[in-house]
Design a protein around this motif. Structure first.
Motif, PDB file in Angstrom:
ATOM      1  N   GLY A  37       0.853  -0.986  -0.005  1.00 25.11           N
ATOM      2  CA  GLY A  37       0.035  -0.268  -0.033  1.00 25.11           C
ATOM      3  C   GLY A  37       0.944   1.225  -0.026  1.00 25.11           C
ATOM      4  O   GLY A  37       1.749   1.424  -0.702  1.00 25.11           O
ATOM      5  N   ASN A  38       0.411   2.198   0.940  1.00 30.27           N
ATOM      6  CA  ASN A  38       1.530   3.347   1.236  1.00 30.27           C
ATOM      7  C   ASN A  38       2.756   3.229   1.506  1.00 30.27           C
ATOM      8  O   ASN A  38       3.502   4.230   1.296  1.00 30.27           O
ATOM      9  CB  ASN A  38       0.618   4.419   1.969  1.00 30.27           C
ATOM     10  CG  ASN A  38      -0.804   4.791   1.752  1.00 30.27           C
ATOM     11  OD1 ASN A  38      -0.913   4.616   0.492  1.00 30.27           O
ATOM     12  ND2 ASN A  38      -1.542   5.044   2.559  1.00 30.27           N
ATOM     13  N   SER A  67       0.049  -7.056  -6.561  1.00 31.68           N
ATOM     14  CA  SER A  67      -1.049  -6.559  -5.933  1.00 31.68           C
ATOM     15  C   SER A  67      -1.777  -7.868  -4.898  1.00 31.68           C
ATOM     16  O   SER A  67      -1.905  -8.714  -5.692  1.00 31.68           O
ATOM     17  CB  SER A  67      -2.123  -5.671  -6.577  1.00 31.68           C
ATOM     18  OG  SER A  67      -2.478  -6.386  -7.523  1.00 31.68           O
ATOM     19  N   GLU A  69      -5.664  -8.748  -2.853  1.00 28.34           N
ATOM     20  CA  GLU A  69      -6.863  -8.233  -2.685  1.00 28.34           C
ATOM     21  C   GLU A  69      -7.079  -7.834  -1.293  1.00 28.34           C
ATOM     22  O   GLU A  69      -6.836  -9.114  -0.480  1.00 28.34           O
ATOM     23  CB  GLU A  69      -7.678  -8.955  -3.405  1.00 28.34           C
ATOM     24  CG  GLU A  69      -9.196  -8.495  -3.903  1.00 28.34           C
ATOM     25  CD  GLU A  69     -10.028  -9.336  -4.622  1.00 28.34           C
ATOM     26  OE1 GLU A  69     -11.167  -9.601  -4.346  1.00 28.34           O
ATOM     27  OE2 GLU A  69      -9.439  -9.982  -5.653  1.00 28.34           O
ATOM     28  N   ARG A  70      -7.581  -6.679  -0.727  1.00 26.45           N
ATOM     29  CA  ARG A  70      -8.155  -6.567   0.532  1.00 26.45           C
ATOM     30  C   ARG A  70      -9.690  -6.098   0.362  1.00 26.45           C
ATOM     31  O   ARG A  70      -9.784  -5.018   0.091  1.00 26.45           O
ATOM     32  CB  ARG A  70      -7.020  -5.226   1.365  1.00 26.45           C
ATOM     33  CG  ARG A  70      -5.868  -5.751   1.344  1.00 26.45           C
ATOM     34  CD  ARG A  70      -5.733  -6.614   2.681  1.00 26.45           C
ATOM     35  NE  ARG A  70      -4.718  -7.537   2.745  1.00 26.45           N
ATOM     36  CZ  ARG A  70      -3.252  -7.134   2.901  1.00 26.45           C
ATOM     37  NH1 ARG A  70      -3.104  -5.788   3.435  1.00 26.45           N
ATOM     38  NH2 ARG A  70      -2.258  -8.030   2.817  1.00 26.45           N
ATOM     39  N   ARG A  72     -12.531  -5.421  -1.192  1.00 29.67           N
ATOM     40  CA  ARG A  72     -12.820  -5.176  -2.671  1.00 29.67           C
ATOM     41  C   ARG A  72     -11.769  -4.436  -3.386  1.00 29.67           C
ATOM     42  O   ARG A  72     -11.708  -4.025  -4.505  1.00 29.67           O
ATOM     43  CB  ARG A  72     -14.184  -4.315  -2.799  1.00 29.67           C
ATOM     44  CG  ARG A  72     -15.435  -5.107  -2.577  1.00 29.67           C
ATOM     45  CD  ARG A  72     -16.565  -4.477  -2.579  1.00 29.67           C
ATOM     46  NE  ARG A  72     -17.710  -5.284  -2.510  1.00 29.67           N
ATOM     47  CZ  ARG A  72     -18.879  -4.728  -2.159  1.00 29.67           C
ATOM     48  NH1 ARG A  72     -19.277  -3.380  -2.138  1.00 29.67           N
ATOM     49  NH2 ARG A  72     -20.081  -5.654  -2.171  1.00 29.67           N
ATOM     50  N   ARG A  73     -10.694  -3.883  -2.629  1.00 27.37           N
ATOM     51  CA  ARG A  73      -9.587  -3.230  -3.037  1.00 27.37           C
ATOM     52  C   ARG A  73      -8.348  -4.032  -3.474  1.00 27.37           C
ATOM     53  O   ARG A  73      -8.038  -4.790  -2.762  1.00 27.37           O
ATOM     54  CB  ARG A  73      -8.952  -2.016  -2.087  1.00 27.37           C
ATOM     55  CG  ARG A  73     -10.243  -0.936  -1.890  1.00 27.37           C
ATOM     56  CD  ARG A  73      -9.643  -0.116  -1.062  1.00 27.37           C
ATOM     57  NE  ARG A  73      -8.528  -0.376  -0.206  1.00 27.37           N
ATOM     58  CZ  ARG A  73      -7.404   0.265   0.093  1.00 27.37           C
ATOM     59  NH1 ARG A  73      -7.946   1.647   0.140  1.00 27.37           N
ATOM     60  NH2 ARG A  73      -6.733  -0.228   1.069  1.00 27.37           N
ATOM     61  N   LEU A  74      -7.667  -3.485  -4.454  1.00 22.35           N
ATOM     62  CA  LEU A  74      -6.337  -4.191  -4.732  1.00 22.35           C
ATOM     63  C   LEU A  74      -5.470  -3.145  -4.126  1.00 22.35           C
ATOM     64  O   LEU A  74      -5.549  -1.992  -4.254  1.00 22.35           O
ATOM     65  CB  LEU A  74      -6.177  -4.289  -6.384  1.00 22.35           C
ATOM     66  CG  LEU A  74      -6.844  -5.246  -6.952  1.00 22.35           C
ATOM     67  CD1 LEU A  74      -6.628  -5.137  -8.455  1.00 22.35           C
ATOM     68  CD2 LEU A  74      -6.344  -6.600  -6.398  1.00 22.35           C
ATOM     69  N   VAL A  75      -4.278  -3.684  -3.318  1.00 14.96           N
ATOM     70  CA  VAL A  75      -3.392  -3.132  -2.750  1.00 14.96           C
ATOM     71  C   VAL A  75      -1.944  -3.461  -3.274  1.00 14.96           C
ATOM     72  O   VAL A  75      -1.909  -4.613  -3.618  1.00 14.96           O
ATOM     73  CB  VAL A  75      -3.399  -3.440  -1.326  1.00 14.96           C
ATOM     74  CG1 VAL A  75      -2.299  -2.831  -0.467  1.00 14.96           C
ATOM     75  CG2 VAL A  75      -4.629  -2.932  -0.405  1.00 14.96           C
TER      76      VAL A  75
END
Length: 87
Positions: A37-38, A67, A69-70, A72-75
């Motif tokens: 992520g960040n 990446s 999946e967390r 519904r997001r892709l990190v």
């Protein structure tokens, strides 16, 4: 999780550089710097600071970008593998 992995979090860059150096001093020939992520850009900063500090003492072996999946997001995830050079 492997013992030679430095997982990047909220600490300052210098803390992770020191952690990587300690792993080398414990006898590991390779260390993986992992950021999600960040913290992807901080992982790159850690590698650059480590390379600057150890100069010719390490070499870049591999960089994996992926990446996960967390919910519904892709990190984004980065793994930077460095090896200690034997001189």
């Amino acid at each position: 999780m492997e013992e030679n992995v430095v997982v990047i979090g909220k600490k300052p860059v210098t803390d992770y550089v020191l952690a990587a150096i300690l792993l080398f001093n414990e006898g590991y020939d390779e260390v993986i710097i992992k950021g999600q992520g960040n913290n992807v850009s901080k992982a790159v900063d850690v590698y650059n600071a480590l390379a600057n500090r150890l100069q010719d003492g390490i070499e870049l072996v591999d960089v994996k970008i992926d990446s996960v999946e967390r919910g519904r997001r892709l990190v984004p995830v980065i793994e930077i593998k460095v090896r200690r050079k034997i001189v």
